[in-house]
Design a protein around this motif. Sequence first.
Motif, short mmCIF file in Angstrom:
data_model
loop_
_atom_site.label_atom_id
_atom_site.label_comp_id
_atom_site.label_asym_id
_atom_site.label_seq_id
_atom_site.Cartn_x
_atom_site.Cartn_y
_atom_site.Cartn_z
N SER A 278 0.70 -6.08 -16.47
CA SER A 278 -0.50 -6.30 -15.68
C SER A 278 -1.02 -4.97 -15.23
N VAL A 279 -0.40 -3.87 -14.78
CA VAL A 279 -0.84 -2.66 -14.75
C VAL A 279 0.05 -1.72 -15.33
N LYS A 280 -0.30 -0.55 -15.50
CA LYS A 280 0.21 0.45 -16.08
C LYS A 280 -0.41 1.86 -16.11
N PRO A 281 0.64 3.04 -16.03
CA PRO A 281 0.04 4.19 -15.70
C PRO A 281 -1.09 4.42 -16.42
N GLY A 282 -2.42 5.09 -15.87
CA GLY A 282 -3.62 5.19 -16.28
C GLY A 282 -4.69 4.29 -15.94
N ASP A 283 -4.17 3.08 -15.63
CA ASP A 283 -5.35 2.14 -15.53
C ASP A 283 -6.03 2.56 -14.24
N VAL A 284 -7.38 1.74 -14.28
CA VAL A 284 -8.05 2.17 -12.84
C VAL A 284 -7.99 0.69 -12.40
N ILE A 285 -7.75 0.60 -11.02
CA ILE A 285 -7.81 -0.51 -10.36
C ILE A 285 -8.63 -0.39 -9.11
N SER A 286 -8.83 -1.62 -8.54
CA SER A 286 -9.43 -1.80 -7.24
C SER A 286 -8.59 -2.78 -6.32
N LEU A 287 -8.08 -2.42 -5.28
CA LEU A 287 -7.53 -3.20 -4.53
C LEU A 287 -8.03 -3.12 -2.88
N GLY A 288 -8.67 -4.07 -2.64
CA GLY A 288 -9.11 -3.92 -1.07
C GLY A 288 -10.35 -2.73 -1.29
N ASP A 289 -10.29 -1.84 -0.35
CA ASP A 289 -11.00 -0.75 -0.23
C ASP A 289 -10.56 0.57 -1.27
N THR A 290 -9.53 0.36 -1.61
CA THR A 290 -9.00 1.49 -2.63
C THR A 290 -9.41 1.30 -4.04
N PHE A 291 -9.89 2.34 -4.55
CA PHE A 291 -10.39 2.52 -6.09
C PHE A 291 -9.76 3.75 -6.52
N GLY A 292 -8.92 3.65 -7.66
CA GLY A 292 -8.39 4.67 -8.20
C GLY A 292 -7.59 4.48 -9.59
N TRP A 293 -6.84 5.39 -10.07
CA TRP A 293 -6.23 5.23 -11.11
C TRP A 293 -4.71 5.32 -10.75
N ILE A 294 -3.90 4.55 -11.53
CA ILE A 294 -2.34 4.69 -11.30
C ILE A 294 -1.68 5.81 -11.87
N ASP A 295 -1.19 6.59 -11.12
CA ASP A 295 -0.46 7.95 -11.45
C ASP A 295 0.94 7.61 -11.89
N ALA A 296 1.63 6.53 -11.41
CA ALA A 296 3.17 6.27 -11.44
C ALA A 296 3.47 5.11 -10.75
N LEU A 297 4.50 4.42 -11.66
CA LEU A 297 5.21 3.03 -11.33
C LEU A 297 6.43 3.53 -10.62
N GLY A 298 6.51 2.99 -9.41
CA GLY A 298 7.85 3.21 -8.59
C GLY A 298 8.80 2.12 -8.79
N ALA A 299 10.04 2.19 -8.18
CA ALA A 299 10.94 1.16 -7.81
C ALA A 299 10.49 0.05 -6.93
N ARG A 300 9.58 0.86 -5.72
CA ARG A 300 9.31 0.09 -4.52
C ARG A 300 7.68 0.09 -4.58
N TYR A 301 7.06 1.10 -5.11
CA TYR A 301 5.73 1.11 -4.83
C TYR A 301 4.96 1.53 -6.11
N VAL A 302 3.64 1.62 -6.13
CA VAL A 302 2.82 2.09 -7.31
C VAL A 302 1.86 3.15 -6.51
N SER A 303 1.91 4.49 -7.16
CA SER A 303 1.09 5.34 -6.73
C SER A 303 -0.33 5.35 -7.44
N VAL A 304 -1.25 5.19 -6.55
CA VAL A 304 -2.91 5.17 -6.86
C VAL A 304 -3.41 6.40 -6.20
#
Length: 444
Positions: A278-304
């Motif tokens: 559904s999401v992958k590194p490099g995707d541009v996403i919006s979640l609430g007030d946060t808008f940015g691109w995914i830098d890395a997928l971690g085991a516990r969190y996603v870095s945006v």
Amino acid sequence: MNGDTQEQIIDAAGGFWEQIYLTLRLMLIPSRLNQVGIVLMLMLIAHLLSRFLSPRLRGWLRTREGWPKWRLRLGLMIDRRLRLILFTAMTWIVVLVMQQITFPSLSHVIRQAATIATAVLFIAFMSRLIGNALVRRIAKWAAWIWAVLYLLDLSNDAARLLDSFALSLGTVRLSALTVLQAMAVMTALLAGARLVTGAVSRKLGESADLSPTMRVLVAKILQIVLFTLAIVVGLKAIGVDLTGLAVFSGAVGVGLGFGLQKVVSNLVSGVIILLDKSVKPGDVISLGDTFGWIDALGARYVSVVTRDGKEYLIPNEDLVTSQVVNWSHTNDFVRLDVHFGTAYQDDPHKVSKVAINAAMSVKRVLAQRTPVCWITGFGESSVDYVLRFWISDAQGGLTNVRGQVFLALWDAFKENDISIPFPQREVRVLGDNGDTTPKFIAGD
């Protein structure tokens, strides 16, 4: 500690000290003192040479622009160990020369010093595979001590001494020797696992056949398997019966499941994200007030990472349970709307044409998907329009491209005498006799 254990410790310590004393006596006999002197002289020469060559080597490394990082790090490691490298090289040269011109026994001490120096140098370089600085330092010193004892033929007595410090836990006899052996095995396996996973991750990153999510998933599964194997082998090395831990681990797992629900939920959500893509590194996403691109997928969190350089660590659970706008999920095309108004005296057909041409003059607006402009209503002071256009690089930002389109509209309207009205208000001041003649007119 019972009496038998104390006697074993005293006996092992006495044997170890006796072996050390014998080794020192053999090294200091008159026929070998000259070899000790040669070793000390080589150490002094290596020290002086390193002081002369080290500044020049560092200066040469500073001029190596464009070199990859691993080469520069290797150069710095060589600079830090330059004294030992020079001593090892010169010692082996002396050993080879002396074996050609004299008896091998006359170079025994020098050859032993060269062997120890080689082992110490090898351990120093190989320890860089361990990522944690504290663990690397402990492992390095432990390996140095063991190598020196082994090469001086003191390892058996040292092992006997360590094995005498033991503690019995049921059927398991836990000694200092077995603990150190298990730590050495686990450290070596963990370092090897880190090296293998790093190499596999680099190879997967170069593969164009796998999606970014599959690369991350394969690397993480391999890392978990190798790290788990290292721990299991280490526990087996000290004689722990892992079958007896099955019931205990089940009970502990239930307790941890209640106490670490969020952590487990984030871990499982991370696996789900990797599997459903559904999401992958490099995707541009919006979640609430946060808008940015995914830098890395971690085991516990996603870095945006946002446009202003802030990095948000969003729990994986939020991406699974919340509504997420993925601007580049199935494709990179994104449609944006710009709302504006013009005066009633301006021809709507002309306004639409001018607005479309202005939007197409912006570089990021896609020409293959022609913008459109529609009237959305007749307002109090203006005719309201919406200008719709497409972009394919949402990671470059949305606000800036809207701003560029607004500027293009402003310039185009100025050139074509199209006015952008503002609300007009008429204020009437009533006199004492009820006169309603306008006394003052103002515009908001």
